[in-house]
Scaffold this motif. Sequence first.
Motif, PDB file in Angstrom:
ATOM      1  N   LEU A  44     -19.258 -39.710 -23.269  1.00  0.00           N
ATOM      2  CA  LEU A  44     -20.669 -40.273 -22.487  1.00  0.00           C
ATOM      3  C   LEU A  44     -21.235 -39.014 -21.889  1.00  0.00           C
ATOM      4  CD1 LEU A  44     -22.294 -42.369 -21.235  1.00  0.00           C
ATOM      5  CD2 LEU A  44     -20.869 -42.343 -19.173  1.00  0.00           C
TER       6      LEU A  44
ATOM      7  N   LEU B 130     -34.981 -31.620 -20.089  1.00  0.00           N
ATOM      8  CA  LEU B 130     -34.440 -30.738 -19.156  1.00  0.00           C
ATOM      9  C   LEU B 130     -34.802 -29.408 -19.791  1.00  0.00           C
ATOM     10  CD1 LEU B 130     -31.022 -32.040 -18.098  1.00  0.00           C
ATOM     11  CD2 LEU B 130     -33.505 -32.229 -16.808  1.00  0.00           C
TER      12      LEU B 130
ATOM     13  N   ALA C 106     -37.593 -39.177 -21.641  1.00  0.00           N
ATOM     14  CA  ALA C 106     -36.224 -38.803 -22.240  1.00  0.00           C
ATOM     15  C   ALA C 106     -36.077 -39.498 -23.780  1.00  0.00           C
ATOM     16  CB  ALA C 106     -35.096 -38.987 -21.338  1.00  0.00           C
ATOM     17  N   GLY C 107     -36.804 -40.835 -23.794  1.00  0.00           N
ATOM     18  CA  GLY C 107     -36.603 -41.443 -24.906  1.00  0.00           C
ATOM     19  C   GLY C 107     -35.314 -42.165 -25.098  1.00  0.00           C
ATOM     20  N   ARG C 108     -35.137 -42.591 -26.304  1.00  0.00           N
ATOM     21  CA  ARG C 108     -33.769 -43.545 -26.697  1.00  0.00           C
ATOM     22  C   ARG C 108     -32.510 -42.733 -26.286  1.00  0.00           C
ATOM     23  NH1 ARG C 108     -34.399 -44.785 -32.359  1.00  0.00           N
ATOM     24  NH2 ARG C 108     -32.349 -43.876 -32.422  1.00  0.00           N
ATOM     25  N   PHE C 109     -31.551 -43.535 -25.865  1.00  0.00           N
ATOM     26  CA  PHE C 109     -30.213 -42.964 -25.641  1.00  0.00           C
ATOM     27  C   PHE C 109     -29.340 -43.156 -27.138  1.00  0.00           C
ATOM     28  CE2 PHE C 109     -27.460 -41.707 -22.126  1.00  0.00           C
ATOM     29  CZ  PHE C 109     -26.283 -42.049 -22.655  1.00  0.00           C
ATOM     30  N   PRO C 110     -28.616 -42.252 -27.379  1.00  0.00           N
ATOM     31  CA  PRO C 110     -27.790 -42.194 -28.365  1.00  0.00           C
ATOM     32  C   PRO C 110     -26.548 -43.194 -28.478  1.00  0.00           C
ATOM     33  CG  PRO C 110     -27.571 -40.062 -27.160  1.00  0.00           C
ATOM     34  CD  PRO C 110     -28.452 -40.840 -26.334  1.00  0.00           C
TER      35      PRO C 110
ATOM     36  N   GLN D  14     -23.422 -37.471 -24.664  1.00  0.00           N
ATOM     37  CA  GLN D  14     -24.220 -38.236 -25.126  1.00  0.00           C
ATOM     38  C   GLN D  14     -25.362 -38.197 -24.189  1.00  0.00           C
ATOM     39  OE1 GLN D  14     -22.519 -42.159 -25.196  1.00  0.00           O
ATOM     40  NE2 GLN D  14     -22.841 -42.362 -27.381  1.00  0.00           N
ATOM     41  N   VAL D  15     -25.186 -38.056 -22.750  1.00  0.00           N
ATOM     42  CA  VAL D  15     -26.067 -37.972 -21.790  1.00  0.00           C
ATOM     43  C   VAL D  15     -26.811 -36.412 -21.984  1.00  0.00           C
ATOM     44  CG1 VAL D  15     -26.402 -37.534 -19.378  1.00  0.00           C
ATOM     45  CG2 VAL D  15     -25.104 -39.302 -20.038  1.00  0.00           C
ATOM     46  N   GLU D  16     -26.085 -35.513 -22.127  1.00  0.00           N
ATOM     47  CA  GLU D  16     -26.648 -34.117 -22.469  1.00  0.00           C
ATOM     48  C   GLU D  16     -27.664 -34.282 -23.571  1.00  0.00           C
ATOM     49  OE1 GLU D  16     -24.418 -31.015 -23.969  1.00  0.00           O
ATOM     50  OE2 GLU D  16     -26.228 -29.844 -23.603  1.00  0.00           O
ATOM     51  N   SER D  17     -27.105 -34.694 -24.654  1.00  0.00           N
ATOM     52  CA  SER D  17     -27.968 -34.677 -25.789  1.00  0.00           C
ATOM     53  C   SER D  17     -29.256 -35.644 -25.555  1.00  0.00           C
ATOM     54  CB  SER D  17     -27.093 -35.508 -27.019  1.00  0.00           C
ATOM     55  OG  SER D  17     -28.337 -35.898 -27.925  1.00  0.00           O
ATOM     56  N   TRP D  18     -29.175 -36.530 -24.752  1.00  0.00           N
ATOM     57  CA  TRP D  18     -30.347 -37.466 -24.430  1.00  0.00           C
ATOM     58  C   TRP D  18     -31.287 -36.570 -23.513  1.00  0.00           C
ATOM     59  CZ3 TRP D  18     -30.873 -40.153 -19.334  1.00  0.00           C
ATOM     60  CH2 TRP D  18     -31.810 -41.225 -19.418  1.00  0.00           C
ATOM     61  N   ARG D  19     -30.708 -36.014 -22.579  1.00  0.00           N
ATOM     62  CA  ARG D  19     -31.805 -35.521 -21.644  1.00  0.00           C
ATOM     63  C   ARG D  19     -32.362 -34.063 -22.149  1.00  0.00           C
ATOM     64  NH1 ARG D  19     -28.714 -35.835 -15.870  1.00  0.00           N
ATOM     65  NH2 ARG D  19     -27.823 -33.939 -16.696  1.00  0.00           N
ATOM     66  N   ARG D  20     -31.567 -33.585 -23.001  1.00  0.00           N
ATOM     67  CA  ARG D  20     -31.924 -32.127 -23.339  1.00  0.00           C
ATOM     68  C   ARG D  20     -33.434 -32.024 -23.337  1.00  0.00           C
ATOM     69  NH1 ARG D  20     -29.633 -31.488 -28.465  1.00  0.00           N
ATOM     70  NH2 ARG D  20     -27.521 -30.963 -27.451  1.00  0.00           N
TER      71      ARG D  20
ATOM     72  N   ARG E 240     -33.838 -39.968 -33.597  1.00  0.00           N
ATOM     73  CA  ARG E 240     -33.606 -39.428 -32.469  1.00  0.00           C
ATOM     74  C   ARG E 240     -33.162 -37.646 -32.567  1.00  0.00           C
ATOM     75  NH1 ARG E 240     -31.412 -38.093 -27.849  1.00  0.00           N
ATOM     76  NH2 ARG E 240     -29.426 -37.601 -28.900  1.00  0.00           N
ATOM     77  N   ASP E 241     -32.304 -37.482 -33.466  1.00  0.00           N
ATOM     78  CA  ASP E 241     -31.641 -36.276 -33.651  1.00  0.00           C
ATOM     79  C   ASP E 241     -31.446 -35.852 -34.897  1.00  0.00           C
ATOM     80  OD1 ASP E 241     -28.536 -34.798 -32.333  1.00  0.00           O
ATOM     81  OD2 ASP E 241     -30.488 -33.894 -33.183  1.00  0.00           O
TER      82      ASP E 241
ATOM     83  N   ILE F   9     -30.139 -24.759 -19.426  1.00  0.00           N
ATOM     84  CA  ILE F   9     -30.509 -25.764 -18.896  1.00  0.00           C
ATOM     85  C   ILE F   9     -30.065 -26.279 -17.777  1.00  0.00           C
ATOM     86  CG2 ILE F   9     -30.481 -28.480 -19.610  1.00  0.00           C
ATOM     87  CD1 ILE F   9     -29.911 -27.829 -22.206  1.00  0.00           C
ATOM     88  N   ALA F  10     -30.776 -25.652 -16.703  1.00  0.00           N
ATOM     89  CA  ALA F  10     -30.235 -25.742 -15.384  1.00  0.00           C
ATOM     90  C   ALA F  10     -31.342 -26.244 -14.485  1.00  0.00           C
ATOM     91  CB  ALA F  10     -29.971 -24.375 -14.690  1.00  0.00           C
ATOM     92  N   PRO F  11     -31.619 -27.432 -14.464  1.00  0.00           N
ATOM     93  CA  PRO F  11     -32.807 -28.250 -13.988  1.00  0.00           C
ATOM     94  C   PRO F  11     -32.993 -27.663 -12.594  1.00  0.00           C
ATOM     95  CG  PRO F  11     -31.194 -29.743 -14.119  1.00  0.00           C
ATOM     96  CD  PRO F  11     -30.686 -28.523 -14.717  1.00  0.00           C
TER      97      PRO F  11
END
Lengths: 950, 268
Positions: free
Chosen positions: A217, A229, B230-234, A220-226, B169-170, B199-201
């Motif tokens: 998870l 961010l 952010a779009g679709r979640f994998p 996945q979250v990292e890939s989704w937000r990349r 998506r990817d 990636i340090a927001p």
Amino acid sequence: MLTILHAALADQGLLLWAPDTGVPTLRTLLGERFSDLTPGGWHQTGTVVAGSAIQALILEAPNVPPFLSACARREMIGSGIVIGEDIAYWCEALRLAAEIVAAQRFLPGVAYDKAQKIYRALWEPVLGERERTLAATLTATMPDLCRAMSAGKGRSPIDAGTTLERFLAIAVDALVRSAATTPVRANDRMPLHDRWLMALRDPNSELRATPAELRGLAAQVESWRRAVLEEHATEYRLCLRVEEPQTEDAPWHIVYLLQSRSDPSLLTDVKTAWAKTGMRRTLLAALGRAAQLSPQIETSLRQQTSATWGFNLDTSGAYSFLSETAWLLQQSGIGLILPAWWLGKNTKARLTTRARIKRSAVAAGLRIDSLLDVNWKIAIGDASLTARELEQLAALKVPLVRIRGQWVHVDRDELRAALERLKNGQRKLSVADAVRMQLDPRIWVEARGDVGVLLERLQGRRSFEELAPPGGLLGELRPYQLRGYSWLRFLTKTGFGACLADDMGLGKTIQALSLILRDWCEDAAQPVLLVCPTSVIGNWVREAQRFTPGLPIVVHHGVNRVRDAAFQREVKRHALVVTSYALLHRDAELFKLSRWRGVVLDEAQNIKNPESKQARVVRALDAGYRIALTGTPVENHVGDLWSLMEFLNPGILGSHATFKREFLIPIQAMRDPDAAERLRCMSGPFILRRLKSDPSIIADLPAKNEMKIFCTLTREQASLYAAVLREYEESLTESDGMRRRGTILAMLSKLKQVCNHPAQFARDRSPLSGRSGKLARLEEMLEEVLDVDERALIFTQFAEMGAILAQRLSERFAREVLFLHGAVPKVRRDEMVDRFQKDRGPALFVLSLKAGGSGLNLTSANHVFHFDRWWNPAVENQATDRAFRIGQTKNVQVHKFVCAGTLEERIDALIESKRAVAENIIGSGEAWLTELSNAKLRELVALSAEAVEE
Amino acid sequence: MANPPPSKPRRVRGGIKAQSKRGAFAERWWAKRWIAVLEGFGLGARLARGRSYARQGQVTQISIEPDGVRAEVQGSRRAPYSVTIQVKPLSVSQWRLITDAIMRTPRFAAMLLNGQMPEDIEDAFREAQCELFPQSITDVRTDCSCPDWSNPCKHVAAVYYLIGEEFDRDPFLLFALRGRTRRDILATLTLDDEPSPEIAPTRAHPAPTVPAPRPPVEHPQVNAWLLRQAGRFPFWHGSISLEDALSVVYARAAEHALTLLAETWPDD
């Protein structure tokens, strides 16, 4: 006993502690004040701060925002708890966190909690430019104590940047979570993603699953937000410039540039940027991201094999780019350079509505309801458009058009409204309408003749007539007071309401009285109604007697006041009727029946709540003109402005709902500068405020401005006073010599104490409020002093009174109040003086009159209050001079409190009359009073009826 | 041989549901290509079953491992079936040629960095004498623990469709299946000679020297805009969509925060 509260960041939230205060005490004190935080919100922990073990309270994350919000902008919470600067800092950091949440700059995520060894679902902030800048400032100014907890044994504390990051993460998560409704409890059979969603909304953020699932998870979250961010931390960013064509059919160019973040005027074209390796990745990634937001950008990438320069658009494409794509690009961190006319900065290119007002035919001078003829014109820049041209514009498919060599964005609604006005617009306007339009920066009013002159005067572009002081005025008007009086006359003559908001001590009373006197002399027809707080009634009467003794005045107050038909007769015979806000509301029907020449509100902040009864009554009065007097900076209190303006000039700021929508929320919550500017334009002409520090005023003010403040006694005080008189009546006649002296001094002292406060007199610890006229007045005046961030010294000759004042004022204003009296050791005294003199030190200092010696430097005060008088001018002046000294850069206002109708007033008058030889005769104490005969004494100490407020 | 009668699978709560309700799976051309391989197998009814499994959410887990795709699919039996899919990896020299080609065309990198597969990237692959997409059965190895003797079966087909959607998506996923992760690829392009932006927001800029007035808070024009961006979640398998579940939280959180700001810091 004061205790200072500190807070440092810990893993779960904040740790609170206070030096020298045990946790149980702290828990009790805080628990009282914050009883509505979740139970178990406080638990105890032992921890190490700066090398020493202390006991502290844990404030868990969900409770952090409500706690900090309650502490914000205050110096103290609860009894005796002073807020440390570290807590004040966290409040500022909370503000940033709240702004992040308000802008919806957060995303759901999942993270591993090392301390508890579990995974948590959480909401994480995503900072943009604005937030990063604010965070940078916060990082640079973090007090050390804030990081005190993060050090373990032998480890150095974590740096400020990381600490702030962690706080923001905690605060943002707590804020978002508190807004979510708790869903059904998750169970382990639900899909992982569902459980994640629930953990995001549950006060318990724990997420349970197998380690493999959780790692998956997280990935996945990292890939989704990349994509979101990946805001580059690089020096440059992609920037698009929109270049408009010179003719209608030529293409628009959208050019790609690289822009420096620290200096946005530094731009590099893409070709040059491409040659420098350091910028390629930034450029490419940004272009790729932009390509997802704009199909035109994507297409542009296809058409070149090497780095591309940009693309072209036709006018229709340019319009949709400007109106839709631009915002999206800006949101994802891409710079945009748009034409000035699109941003509305260049007024030449805007569609303006012009009202051309013809010379008025009204002979006898303009009034607010006079009617004017008006001609409407619609223009762009300098060129006006005919109805036909407007219709052509309205028919355009794309609202971008080139008119007279300029590109113009035609707002369809504005266009339609403009057309409507041109065709069917009103031909007649009232002066009030014209003024309202004139003040609205979106409409252009052209007016000639007296209308033009009036409008210019209202906007301050032309001066109004400056009058000579009215005949019958005793005493001199200073130049600025003459201007104020003329201003009041100018506005009220035309029928507009005026708010005189001069700083305290500049003489609003005399300016208002001058106007009333002038009107009465011109035409002694109807009276003026003056409404003020009860504690000030005596002062108005005294001032009127002093400056305008020719004005017949009546005070409508007290149980024996006149009512019904007798009221109408009574008021007609007088120029000025003075009453209080309390009575205005109680006798509302009486007041509404009369026709008033004018209505003057003193301390007008009393009607700041538009729904309050007094505000409503005041608006319903039949008044020829309306004036408000106040010492507070009116324009700064947006919320209160509507009620005031609605009283003075009904309708000028629209309905209350409209006002909230157009001004209150944009200004307060979103800090919109345009709305603030519009409000200033619309209310400005009706508010006159001068400050003591104004260069034009300073020259007119004495450096030491002494004023007497006449107060009244409460009924309780009056009966105590009478009782003391009775008690000493006999002893006075019977004794002589030394005993007589002693008796007199004792009586005088007791009477003074009664005038101060019954609790001082009785030496009991009874409740304080509502029992002393002087105290009430002092609190009102100090409120004004604090509102403008000024500082005050309060002198009393009685140490007990000093203690009462210090405690009372500290509670009333929730801040620290210094108190110096004879028993304070030198070290502590010096410390107090130092603190008071500092920039952010306490604003109020109570001193007993003889405390300390000479050598006290209290020049950071600009107000001196003598709560009671020592009837020896030399001693009193010495006290005052502690504030007024060489080195004092501000005017000092000295307020001497005197209870009208009592010995205070009469002895004061006696001193004044003997002033020329006063110093010699009087000596250094008050013993001179004992030299007076019994008869004279009785005269001095008698109590007159007017002394009592009710 | 006759096909076995269609069996009814057990209901799944949540599950990875395909986004496309009707018509073609996957929108982008490269995802479609991927699916074309599957459809070239000539599976007939199993393909249709696979599609409906994907739409219903029968696939409960998908994970991308270094050696291929592993998934779990709920069939008619109690225990879900295990599925694996592997694509023939490319050789080291082939990859070198491919990354060279990408380097020569900056547009490729720009698009890849942002989740787009350039249409002509296949040319780059062909120059390296390989195909980006699996062309036939021999390029793809699939396996499933279900009793159906056909391979690929409907379970494999379901997973295959969902992977296709994830490609939307990817696009780097396709490269990963062929042997190189996104990180590997970016590392070999000259673009990554500079340290990649972390990636340090919440990393702040250095403090400005002159304090500026506090800029106004932006009011979001679109609710939950960041979530949308952010779009679709994998491989989302929640019972309702991420956006539906969280939009309300966004709206309420912003409202509460605005109220807090107006009440605590008025008139500033």
